[in-house]
Scaffold this active site. Sequence first.
Site, PDB file in Angstrom:
ATOM      1  N   GLU A  61      -5.526   7.954  16.132  1.00 61.49           N
ATOM      2  CA  GLU A  61      -4.669   9.116  16.405  1.00 61.49           C
ATOM      3  C   GLU A  61      -5.455  10.379  16.700  1.00 61.49           C
ATOM      4  O   GLU A  61      -5.107  11.143  17.602  1.00 61.49           O
ATOM      5  CB  GLU A  61      -3.696   9.358  15.245  1.00 61.49           C
ATOM      6  CG  GLU A  61      -2.591   8.312  15.131  1.00 61.49           C
ATOM      7  CD  GLU A  61      -3.039   7.027  14.467  1.00 61.49           C
ATOM      8  OE1 GLU A  61      -4.171   6.988  13.941  1.00 61.49           O
ATOM      9  OE2 GLU A  61      -2.257   6.058  14.472  1.00 61.49           O
ATOM     10  N   HIS A 130       6.181   7.152   6.016  1.00 61.43           N
ATOM     11  CA  HIS A 130       6.789   6.923   7.332  1.00 61.43           C
ATOM     12  C   HIS A 130       8.138   7.626   7.467  1.00 61.43           C
ATOM     13  O   HIS A 130       8.983   7.176   8.242  1.00 61.43           O
ATOM     14  CB  HIS A 130       7.019   5.427   7.576  1.00 61.43           C
ATOM     15  CG  HIS A 130       5.775   4.630   7.841  1.00 61.43           C
ATOM     16  ND1 HIS A 130       4.879   4.322   6.863  1.00 61.43           N
ATOM     17  CD2 HIS A 130       5.292   4.077   8.972  1.00 61.43           C
ATOM     18  CE1 HIS A 130       3.891   3.600   7.380  1.00 61.43           C
ATOM     19  NE2 HIS A 130       4.116   3.438   8.661  1.00 61.43           N
TER      20      HIS A 130
HETATM   21  C1  LIG Z   1      -2.428   5.799  11.052  1.00 61.98           C
HETATM   22  C2  LIG Z   1      -1.426   4.806  11.468  1.00 61.98           C
HETATM   23  N1  LIG Z   1      -1.241   4.565  12.769  1.00 61.98           N
HETATM   24  C3  LIG Z   1      -0.326   3.662  13.173  1.00 61.98           C
HETATM   25  C4  LIG Z   1       0.438   2.998  12.265  1.00 61.98           C
HETATM   26  C5  LIG Z   1       1.511   2.023  12.727  1.00 61.98           C
HETATM   27  N2  LIG Z   1       1.013   0.667  12.509  1.00 61.98           N
HETATM   28  C6  LIG Z   1       1.261   0.029  11.349  1.00 61.98           C
HETATM   29  S1  LIG Z   1       0.469  -1.413  11.262  1.00 61.98           S
HETATM   30  C7  LIG Z   1      -0.182  -1.224  12.802  1.00 61.98           C
HETATM   31  C8  LIG Z   1      -1.084  -2.270  13.362  1.00 61.98           C
HETATM   32  C9  LIG Z   1      -2.284  -2.433  12.500  1.00 61.98           C
HETATM   33  O1  LIG Z   1      -3.120  -3.402  13.035  1.00 61.98           O
HETATM   34  P1  LIG Z   1      -4.232  -4.083  12.172  1.00 61.98           P
HETATM   35  O2  LIG Z   1      -5.065  -3.048  11.511  1.00 61.98           O
HETATM   36  O3  LIG Z   1      -4.927  -5.053  13.045  1.00 61.98           O
HETATM   37  O4  LIG Z   1      -3.434  -4.832  11.017  1.00 61.98           O
HETATM   38  P2  LIG Z   1      -2.350  -6.002  11.178  1.00 61.98           P
HETATM   39  O5  LIG Z   1      -1.034  -5.354  11.327  1.00 61.98           O
HETATM   40  O6  LIG Z   1      -2.725  -6.822  12.353  1.00 61.98           O
HETATM   41  O7  LIG Z   1      -2.433  -6.757   9.896  1.00 61.98           O
HETATM   42  C10 LIG Z   1       0.226  -0.030  13.362  1.00 61.98           C
HETATM   43  C11 LIG Z   1      -0.142   0.457  14.693  1.00 61.98           C
HETATM   44  C12 LIG Z   1       0.236   3.292  10.908  1.00 61.98           C
HETATM   45  N3  LIG Z   1       0.978   2.721   9.946  1.00 61.98           N
HETATM   46  N4  LIG Z   1      -0.710   4.179  10.534  1.00 61.98           N
END
Ligand SMILES: Cc1ncc(C[n+]2csc(CCOP(=O)(O)OP(=O)(O)O)c2C)c(N)n1
Lengths: 329, 339
Positions: A61, A130
């Site tokens: 971000e 959130h």
């Molecule tokens: C700072 C932040 N940015 C975006 C999100 C929205 N978000 C939640 S999980 C996710 C994907 C995360 O990917 P990864 O780290 O690979 O974990 P996975 O979900 O694959 O277990 C996103 C974009 C968030 N919760 N926090």
Amino acid sequence: MSREITYAQAIQEALGQAMEADPAVFLMGEDIGVYGGAFQVTGDLVHRFGEDRVMDAPISELGQAGVAVGAALAGCKPVLEFQFSDFATLAMEQIVNQAAKLRFMLGGKVNVPLVMRFPAGSGTGAAAQHSQSLDAWLAHVPGLKVIQPSTPYDMKGMLLAAIDDPDPVMVFEHKLLYKTKGEVPEEAYRVPIGKAHVAREGSDVTIVATSIMVHKSLEAAETLAAEGIDVEVIDLRTLRPMDTATIIESVKKTTRLACVYEGVKTLGIGAEISARIAESEAFDYLDAPILRLGGAESPIPYNPVLEKAAVPQVQGIVEGLRNLVTGRT
Amino acid sequence: MSALRAVKANARPFFQRHSAGELKEALRKMYLIRRFEEGAEEAYMRGLIHGTMHLSIGQEASAVGSTMALRNTDYITSTHRGHGHCIGKGADPKLMFAEFFGKEEGYCRGRGGSMHIADVATGNLGANGIVGGGLPIAVGAALAIKKQKRDDVAMCFFGDGASNEGAFHEALNMAAVWKLPVIFVCENNKYGMSVSTERSMAVANVADRAPAYGMPGVIVDGNSVADVAEAIAAATERARKGEGPTLVECKTYRTRGHSRSDRNRYRTKEEIDEWKAKDPIPLFEAELIAHGLATEDEVTAIRISAETEITNGIEYARTGTDPDPNEVTRDVYSSGVNS
Ligand SMILES: Cc1ncc(C[n+]2csc(CCOP(=O)(O)OP(=O)(O)O)c2C)c(N)n1
Ligand SMILES: [Mg+2]
């Protein structure tokens, strides 16, 4: 030609029309491409405009915000989608220290024509990280414009105005509004930033509300009308620059003021509105203390009953206003 | 009867090192995680719980294989996809369900929900709704461990997507510079929501980033309990001896969508099926049986006992206590002072 579309569709339509009209406009964000956005706001835009203009970014971000600033400095018009407004906290450096201040610090020699979109608010059971309403945080920063349209019509018109704007504009979109519908013209049009809107005329008391609280206030006004209390509801629409004149005129007419907003009550937008009235000629017209109905002094809880209790609801607005007008506390 | 007696001589060190009892407990935890999430999903579908949830179905081997090396005084920090880490570290599923149902009995008294479950008593410092949020926190916990001259460790779970956050890079650097006892466990399930690692990073592996900060980066088959556990055991030993942090990258896959709203537009059914065939639970079961560490009957009994525990847990949660709506601001401050 006008037809009913949702708030989310109004955003998508504005983004599409802005991209058609100006090749400098592009979108960036997390999962805004094939996924269509976490709230399906960008939807199919990637299929119309391609991945170069509807860019999925890594989960970075702070970086994305900075990239938007740099691209804006160099002649693009980026529109950055945050997946949740809460993640503005990760990007504060670029938003507050860079986007907001560059024009000023460089003696007016540059513009930072970017737009950041923030899905905000509670009511989805997504808990404390959130569900926040951080609009007042950003409205505290000179250099940023902060808008909070509450209807599909205003959303489309104000978003197009935001994209035209040479200054950075922060757009707060309440998640519970995405599926609400309203009349929206098909063609592009602008609704000016910095103008409040009288959503309901009344003579007994003024409510200044923001975002989803406009709808809750209008609902409360109907109940109060049946009791003989005539409520005027002002949809603030823009937090910064704030349209104080419209509020002053209304308060001089009704002699009572309530501020209804979802962000935390203390040091929130209601404090600013109250202070402006206290500093204005409308102060002498007041027949009752000013009432603020804002979010609880707590993070947003997960449990659905607590979650509702943490932000103003229609019933609470009705009771607060009734007491304000009848002089009870 | 010694469990080790039965282990085939050709079995890898992991199976030699752990007793049959420990290995069967690991299998039981994998079943608990799987059934917990299936139960949560069903409760959501029936409208019994609200919000969203991130299921780790398919990733149980990394959660269990990693936490096997830990003791109660070790810490973990977890993610939005954290039910497995939580159960792995020793949480009680019925109290997790109570949290899901928003009840006072829940781990966070109904205030946190799926994304914020923590169990401080077992060293679980909590799931996190902010991608990357737990990374520096784990480093801080490890700093405290070092200051207090303990030989505990902090294990930090995070996803491939999180490794693109600034917090990841800052956390790794500090952990390495200060030689802190951190095990960074990356669960690389190929996607951060809809964006594949190919589209979000220009290196092939998250582990490739570790050497840039001066720490080893190890890649393992994240669907193999043994593979994960062996790498983690080495990293944990290194950390306990004061030799600094390690990053272990578990290559795995979530077979469910990212969250409740995922329409799986960014991946193919073939890819999902390919990974379903690599389901870590039957793989581990087969290994235990092949090495003579468990019988078919024992495996069935383990599965049934996990199922029963989950069914009872849901019942417990459903009949729990609802919070009092007048208590919205409780626990914001330690003193009760507010506004
Ligand atoms: C700072 C932040 N940015 C975006 C999100 C929205 N978000 C939640 S999980 C996710 C994907 C995360 O990917 P990864 O780290 O690979 O974990 P996975 O979900 O694959 O277990 C996103 C974009 C968030 N919760 N926090
Ligand atoms: Mg991932």
